[in-house]
Design an enzyme around this catalytic site. Structure first.
Site, short mmCIF file in Angstrom:
data_model
loop_
_atom_site.label_atom_id
_atom_site.label_comp_id
_atom_site.label_asym_id
_atom_site.label_seq_id
_atom_site.Cartn_x
_atom_site.Cartn_y
_atom_site.Cartn_z
N GLY A 125 0.80 -1.22 0.00
CA GLY A 125 0.00 0.00 0.00
C GLY A 125 0.83 1.27 0.00
O GLY A 125 2.02 1.26 -0.27
N HIS A 164 2.42 4.55 -5.02
CA HIS A 164 3.07 5.64 -5.74
C HIS A 164 3.24 5.18 -7.20
O HIS A 164 2.81 4.07 -7.56
CB HIS A 164 4.41 6.00 -5.09
CG HIS A 164 5.31 4.82 -4.87
ND1 HIS A 164 5.92 4.15 -5.90
CD2 HIS A 164 5.66 4.17 -3.73
CE1 HIS A 164 6.63 3.16 -5.42
NE2 HIS A 164 6.50 3.13 -4.11
N GLU A 165 3.92 6.02 -7.99
CA GLU A 165 4.00 5.69 -9.42
C GLU A 165 4.73 4.38 -9.71
O GLU A 165 4.53 3.78 -10.76
CB GLU A 165 4.64 6.84 -10.19
CG GLU A 165 3.64 7.97 -10.38
CD GLU A 165 4.32 9.31 -10.55
OE1 GLU A 165 5.23 9.40 -11.38
OE2 GLU A 165 3.95 10.25 -9.83
N HIS A 218 4.29 1.57 -8.04
CA HIS A 218 3.24 0.54 -8.03
C HIS A 218 2.35 0.67 -9.28
O HIS A 218 1.94 -0.33 -9.87
CB HIS A 218 2.34 0.72 -6.80
CG HIS A 218 3.04 0.58 -5.49
ND1 HIS A 218 3.24 1.63 -4.63
CD2 HIS A 218 3.59 -0.50 -4.89
CE1 HIS A 218 3.86 1.21 -3.55
NE2 HIS A 218 4.11 -0.08 -3.68
N LYS A 226 11.29 6.07 -6.32
CA LYS A 226 9.99 6.21 -5.66
C LYS A 226 9.84 5.11 -4.63
O LYS A 226 10.15 3.94 -4.91
CB LYS A 226 8.86 6.08 -6.67
CG LYS A 226 8.90 7.14 -7.74
CD LYS A 226 7.68 8.02 -7.70
CE LYS A 226 7.75 9.05 -8.81
NZ LYS A 226 6.82 10.14 -8.64
N SER A 227 9.39 5.48 -3.45
CA SER A 227 9.20 4.50 -2.38
C SER A 227 8.15 5.04 -1.43
O SER A 227 8.07 6.26 -1.19
CB SER A 227 10.52 4.32 -1.62
OG SER A 227 10.29 3.71 -0.38
N SER A 228 7.35 4.13 -0.87
CA SER A 228 6.34 4.56 0.12
C SER A 228 7.03 5.20 1.31
O SER A 228 6.46 6.04 2.00
CB SER A 228 5.54 3.35 0.60
OG SER A 228 5.01 2.67 -0.50
N ARG A 229 8.27 4.80 1.57
CA ARG A 229 8.98 5.30 2.75
C ARG A 229 9.51 6.73 2.56
O ARG A 229 9.90 7.36 3.54
CB ARG A 229 10.16 4.37 3.10
CG ARG A 229 9.71 3.03 3.66
CD ARG A 229 10.88 2.20 4.11
NE ARG A 229 10.49 1.10 4.98
CZ ARG A 229 10.33 -0.16 4.59
NH1 ARG A 229 10.52 -0.50 3.33
NH2 ARG A 229 9.98 -1.09 5.47
#
Ligand code: PAF
Length: 282
Positions: free
Chosen positions: A31, A34-35, A37, A184-187
């Site tokens: 979840g 971001h781009e 995913h 890009k990373s959720s973190r």
């Protein structure tokens, strides 16, 4: 897009699609989309009749003191992005149904999990393989899509699928980057404003490592220079910088067809990883 939370409900729906000979593409995620995913979804959309995305922050792959609690979550926004990207089924399982009882069965990855993140996050890939196997068994996808930012995870999953004759085909998808080069990373959301400004130093340092590699420098010299570049241009603390053969993740030797230069860097509230895969033939 249908959102489904129960395993049997998802399986009943997918059984119907499979009876109609529809192919299923699967995008497993934790979840906070971001781009990166969405690019996995884009690939899945082109190659399959049905696209299933899972969102599950998998407790089994976080060690004690890691960021399981702090891992960013935003289900509503994720559902909007997934639907706009063309996901047909969003599977958000309940942790109690995913892990009803701990029967103590472990899946132990081989030597590919001893280096890089596997060395500094013991048990991490055991937890990844556990949830990935469960998800593959639940969804039974024709194709499953993984990003190259997590190159070690991808290499281990490819070996897992091969060694255990899992039926899904793993599709590698290139890393998506911000304009300044940060992967890009959720973190990334857990970086402070100052850290975010300098975080592209990670990719710049890896690119310098790539250049040195093609100039024929020794592995140790390259690793040292990349680590220096990161620490002199950001407040990040090095968790590791390594140069290995890919996808074996064994020490690099000149007969390897591909090499990976990879790093993990710790910031105040988060830890970022990145890598470059380098062809060794011209
Ligand atoms: O890459 C991730 O987001 C996770 O490790 C995965 C593959 C969804 C398993 O939890």
């Amino acid at each position: 897009m249908k959102t489904i939370r129960l395993i049997n409900e998802l399986q009943e729906l997918l059984d119907r699609s499979k009876r109609d000979n529809q192919t299923v593409g699967f995008v497993p995620t934790m979840g906070f989309l971001h781009e990166g995913h969405l690019s996995l979804v884009e690939h899945a959309r082109k190659e399959n009749d049905i696209v299933v995305m899972s969102i599950f922050v998998n407790p089994a792959q976080f060690g004690p003191g890691e960021d399981f609690e702090a891992y960013p979550r935003d289900e509503q926004h994720d559902a909007k992005l997934a639907s706009e990207a063309g996901v047909d089924i969003l599977f958000i399982p309940d942790p109690d149904e995913m892990y009803p009882q701990d029967g103590g069965i472990q899946i132990l990855p081989g030597p590919q999990a001893s280096s890089l993140c596997g060395a500094t996050r013991p048990g991490h890939f055991d937890g990844v393989l556990k949830v990935v196997l469960k998800l593959f068994n639940i969804v039974d996808p024709d194709h499953s899509y993984f990003g190259m930012k997590d190159a070690q995870q991808l290499a281990i999953i490819e070996t897992f699928v091969r060694d255990f004759n899992l039926r899904t085909k793993i599709v590698r998808v290139p890393t998506i980057r911000e304009e300044d080069g940060l992967a890009k990373s959720s973190r990334n959301v857990n970086l402070s404003i100052e850290e975010r400004l300098v975080a592209p130093a990670i990719q710049k340092a890896l690119k310098i490592g790539e250049e040195l590699f093609h100039q024929g420098l020794q592995v140790e010299e390259i690793v040292e220079e990349v680590a220096n570049q990161i620490t002199s241009n950001s407040p990040g603390r090095i968790d590791y910088v390594s140069l290995l053969a890919y996808p074996s993740l064994l020490p690099y030797t000149t007969d390897a067809r591909e090499a990976i230069i990879a790093c993990a860097v710790k910031f105040e509230k988060t830890r970022l990883i990145d890598n470059i895969i380098m062809s060794t033939k011209g």
